[in-house]
Design an enzyme around this catalytic site. Structure first.
Site, PDB file in Angstrom:
ATOM      1  N   GLN A 208       0.822  -1.208   0.000  1.00 19.88           N
ATOM      2  CA  GLN A 208       0.000   0.000   0.000  1.00 19.88           C
ATOM      3  C   GLN A 208       0.860   1.262   0.000  1.00 19.88           C
ATOM      4  O   GLN A 208       0.370   2.352   0.249  1.00 19.88           O
ATOM      5  CB  GLN A 208      -0.938  -0.006   1.209  1.00 19.88           C
ATOM      6  N   HIS A 277      -0.736   0.166   5.410  1.00 17.96           N
ATOM      7  CA  HIS A 277      -1.237   1.180   6.361  1.00 17.96           C
ATOM      8  C   HIS A 277      -0.296   2.377   6.523  1.00 17.96           C
ATOM      9  O   HIS A 277       0.135   2.689   7.626  1.00 17.96           O
ATOM     10  CB  HIS A 277      -1.540   0.552   7.726  1.00 17.96           C
ATOM     11  N   GLU A 370     -14.455   4.190   9.738  1.00 14.18           N
ATOM     12  CA  GLU A 370     -14.937   5.294  10.581  1.00 14.18           C
ATOM     13  C   GLU A 370     -14.882   6.651   9.905  1.00 14.18           C
ATOM     14  O   GLU A 370     -13.988   6.931   9.111  1.00 14.18           O
ATOM     15  CB  GLU A 370     -14.082   5.383  11.859  1.00 14.18           C
ATOM     16  N   TYR A 391     -10.227 -10.125  10.306  1.00 14.15           N
ATOM     17  CA  TYR A 391     -10.566 -10.756   9.027  1.00 14.15           C
ATOM     18  C   TYR A 391     -10.907 -12.233   9.203  1.00 14.15           C
ATOM     19  O   TYR A 391     -11.651 -12.797   8.418  1.00 14.15           O
ATOM     20  CB  TYR A 391      -9.420 -10.572   8.023  1.00 14.15           C
TER      21      TYR A 391
END
Ligand code: HEC
Length: 498
Positions: A208, A277, A370, A391
């Site tokens: 990522q 992340h 969120e 998960y």
């Protein structure tokens, strides 16, 4: 093995065993096969025996239907709830049941974590069904879409990009696009230039990570500064390959990246070998500060540790200096740029155009994406509290959703939409959308519009869906709303047709 249900055996084995029932040889053969088969089956079965889908099919499907579409009693797919549409109330319905109606109490049979997991699983199943049957706009280039408040045309602005992650507008009409690989591309008079800007920072484009954000300084017209955030690679004291989110600013001159200055670079011993992340968004509040996010880098407990940069929202002066009134400046060993903590992976940040408040979106695990209203020094709870589950269906840490001293989200999306970039609409082309918050979804492939009153979300609309992963949304200086998409990799804009 004792509880292994015979009906799951291949029928040929069962028939063989039954037809030779009285033969001792067959019994022995059967036992060997049984051992072999169960051993294999449990090795292949990744889900634990008490996985949530198994529990549902064992305990609930007879009455609520195998696919939750209804059986002996109502199903859940219509998403209307006699007990109220609220996770806590649905959990309560499962826990205490309803003797009058014939709903059994599962409080003893299922653990609290399993009940929470069941709520997420029910929500996910409803969402999947809605995605299949829902009547969402799925526009193609040039097509007109009638959304709730405005009719708009879906117009392709740029294609031929490779994993665009962020876009920015310059006052002279040019657009900049950050591609994951590290390329900073230019769109001039509607044309994507072949050559990327030369000399932008080396990025660690893994997982990522990559070139994540491009934002011009609010005073770009006079100072020419452009800010970039990216996953910065390095090697730590042990010689391991590590990375962390970093921010630089520089200027573009004759197609080259020049005058580079470091705005944020964490100490190398905080860099991690994970490749997920990173966050990251940058926003300017127009008052001399910039805010940015760093995800937990896959080390969830770090989000609660204010001596570390990951899992946080940070605030800096525009030149990278640490403001003396940041909340943890005087706290021993704290990372002084921290503005708030307990964040998982925030990929959306936006300043409310009227109130100046900082809003944030972050990815939850499975469920629990969120929308937060960020205030200085506050703890947003990850991973201690969270509306999602792991998960693998198991709870995150203690499985709590609320705790004293930890902030609640304004709303959460369960199941996850994989919430990404956000922006408040500030243009004048769509008057009814003024100050609405636009929210992108990667996995859900949707653009959402949220009507926010005060600190509450009053209404949500899915503006369109299923035309690609939606990475970012931004106001154009022309008043149109621009959207960055991945797969297909393109930038589109919404133009009003009335
Ligand atoms: C013996 C049948 C039966 C079984 C087994 C059963 N339920 Fe129910 N359930 C019902 C009935 C009947 C209702 C009440 C329907 C209504 O509200 O009209 C109900 C209501 C509910 C509600 C509230 C629905 C609403 O509209 O508010 C939930 C949630 C629920 N069940 C979940 C479950 C789960 C999860 C399981 C398995 C762990 C389960 N049920 C097992 C019969 C059953």
């Amino acid at each position: 093995m004792k509880s292994f249900p015979v009906r799951r055996l291949p029928s040929c084995i069962v028939h063989l065993a039954i037809s030779l029932e009285r033969s001792a040889v067959a019994c022995a053969l059967f036992a060997i096969l049984l051992v072999g088969f169960t051993h294999n089956a449990s090795a292949q079965r990744k889900q634990p025996e008490r996985s949530i889908p198994n529990l549902y099919s064992n305990f609930c499907s007879a009455c609520h239907g195998i696919n939750m579409g209804g059986g002996q009693t109502e199903g859940f797919l219509d998403d209307t709830w006699n007990v109220g549409n609220d996770d806590a109330k649905i959990a309560e319905a499962i826990r205490v049941g309803n003797t009058n109606k014939g709903m059994i109490a599962f409080g003893g049979a299922l653990s609290e974590a399993e009940i929470r997991g069941m709520v997420v699983y029910i929500r996910e199943t409803i969402q999947k069904a809605k995605n299949q049957t829902g009547n969402f706009a799925k526009p193609v280039d040039g097509e007109v879409v009638a959304s709730q408040d405005h009719k708009f045309r879906f117009k392709m602005v740029a294609s031929g990009l490779t994993m665009p992650w962020s876009m920015a507008f310059l006052p002279d009409g040019r657009m900049l696009v950050a591609e994951r690989s590290g390329s900073l591309r230019v769109i001039e008079q509607g044309k994507l230039l072949t050559n990327a800007i030369v000399g932008t920072p080396q990025v660690r484009a893994q997982g990522q990570g990559g070139l994540m954000e491009v934002v011009p300084h609010p005073g770009f017209a006079t100072n020419g500064w452009i800010y970039l955030s990216f996953s910065d690679g390095g090697s730590n004291a042990m010689g391991a390959d590590v990375s962390m989110t970093a921010i630089v600013r520089g200027r573009i001159r004759d197609g080259k990246w020049v005058d580079e200055q470091t705005i944020f670079r964490a100490p190398i011993d905080t860099y991690l070998s994970t490749s997920h992340h990173f966050g990251n968004r940058i926003v300017f509040d127009g008052l001399g500060y910039l805010f940015f996010s760093i995800g937990d880098r896959g080390q969830m407990e770090n989000a609660q540790d204010i001596t570390l940069p990951n899992g946080k929202i940070h605030r800096l002066h525009e030149d990278g200096r640490i403001p003396v009134d940041n909340p943890f400046v005087k706290t021993n060993r704290a990372f002084a740029s921290i503005w708030s903590f307990g964040q998982r992976n925030p990929q959306g940040l936006a300043i409310h155009p009227v109130t100046g408040e900082l809003w944030e979106t972050e990815h939850g695990p499975r469920g629990g994406d969120e929308l937060n209203l960020i205030r200085p020094g506050l703890n947003f709870g990850w991973p201690v509290i969270c509306y999602g589950i792991n998960y693998n269906g198991l709870p995150i840490t203690e499985g709590l959703t609320a705790k004293e001293g930890m902030e609640q989200p304004v709303i959460h999306w369960t199941p996850s939409i994989a919430v990404c970039g956000i922006d408040f609409y500030t243009g004048s082309r769509f008057p009814k959308w003024k100050t609405n918050l636009f929210v992108t979804g990667l996995a859900s492939q949707e653009l959402r519009r949220l009507v926010i009153e005060g600190h509450a979300v009053k209404h949500q609309e899915i503006v369109f869906k299923n035309v690609g992963r939606i990475r970012d949304v931004a106001n154009g200086p022309d008043g149109y709303l621009y959207v960055v998409m991945n797969g297909p990799d393109q930038i589109v804009r919404l133009e009003p047709t009335e």
